[in-house]
Motif scaffolding. Structure first.
Motif, PDB file in Angstrom:
ATOM      1  N   GLN A 116      -3.588  -5.672  -3.442  1.00 43.81           N
ATOM      2  CA  GLN A 116      -2.954  -5.647  -4.761  1.00 43.81           C
ATOM      3  C   GLN A 116      -2.440  -4.239  -5.075  1.00 43.81           C
ATOM      4  O   GLN A 116      -1.435  -4.071  -5.744  1.00 43.81           O
ATOM      5  N   ILE A 117      -3.092  -3.260  -4.531  1.00 46.09           N
ATOM      6  CA  ILE A 117      -2.747  -1.864  -4.823  1.00 46.09           C
ATOM      7  C   ILE A 117      -1.829  -1.256  -3.764  1.00 46.09           C
ATOM      8  O   ILE A 117      -0.881  -0.560  -4.092  1.00 46.09           O
ATOM      9  N   HIS A 118      -2.088  -1.549  -2.487  1.00 44.13           N
ATOM     10  CA  HIS A 118      -1.440  -0.806  -1.407  1.00 44.13           C
ATOM     11  C   HIS A 118      -0.388  -1.562  -0.611  1.00 44.13           C
ATOM     12  O   HIS A 118       0.366  -0.935   0.126  1.00 44.13           O
ATOM     13  N   SER A 119      -0.309  -2.867  -0.696  1.00 41.15           N
ATOM     14  CA  SER A 119       0.575  -3.637   0.196  1.00 41.15           C
ATOM     15  C   SER A 119       1.990  -3.800  -0.339  1.00 41.15           C
ATOM     16  O   SER A 119       2.200  -3.935  -1.538  1.00 41.15           O
ATOM     17  N   ASN A 120       2.929  -3.815   0.603  1.00 37.60           N
ATOM     18  CA  ASN A 120       4.296  -4.211   0.288  1.00 37.60           C
ATOM     19  C   ASN A 120       4.281  -5.736   0.241  1.00 37.60           C
ATOM     20  O   ASN A 120       3.909  -6.386   1.204  1.00 37.60           O
ATOM     21  N   TYR A 121       4.678  -6.316  -0.868  1.00 38.15           N
ATOM     22  CA  TYR A 121       4.597  -7.761  -1.061  1.00 38.15           C
ATOM     23  C   TYR A 121       5.762  -8.531  -0.443  1.00 38.15           C
ATOM     24  O   TYR A 121       5.665  -9.737  -0.269  1.00 38.15           O
TER      25      TYR A 121
END
Length: 103
Positions: A12-17
């Protein structure tokens, strides 16, 4: 219902969605749609896909019905774990096929 436990840690904080299958927080769904299949969305774009961008819009498609919608990055619990998605897809083979495997 899917929970934070079904998501890749810290996604939720670090990933490219972009092009990832996301888990929508069920609190953002009306009661009639609070089912697992309506929590799964494939991100298609938007400034909110990248965690460091100022924008938070995430354009995505519901895997259950193919409905495209705009959400905010903070509306999602994170990126679904591959094994969780595989198990759900195996249990519901026709449900997710039209968005995940269009042909």
């Amino acid at each position: 219902m899917f929970t934070q436990e079904d998501c890749i840690p810290q996604s939720q904080i670090h990933s490219n969605y972009e092009n990832q299958v996301l888990v929508l927080n069920p609190n953002h769904l009306t009661l009639e749609y609070r089912k697992k299949e309506f929590q799964l969305w494939k991100a298609t774009g938007g400034f909110g896909c990248k965690p460091k961008n100022l924008g938070t819009a995430v354009f995505s498609t519901c895997l259950a019905d193919g409905e495209p919608t705009r959400w905010e990055r903070y509306d999602f619990l994170g990126v679904v774990k591959p094994e969780v998605l595989a198990a759900f897809k195996a249990a519901n083979p026709d449900l997710l096929a039209k968005v995940l495997d269009p042909q």
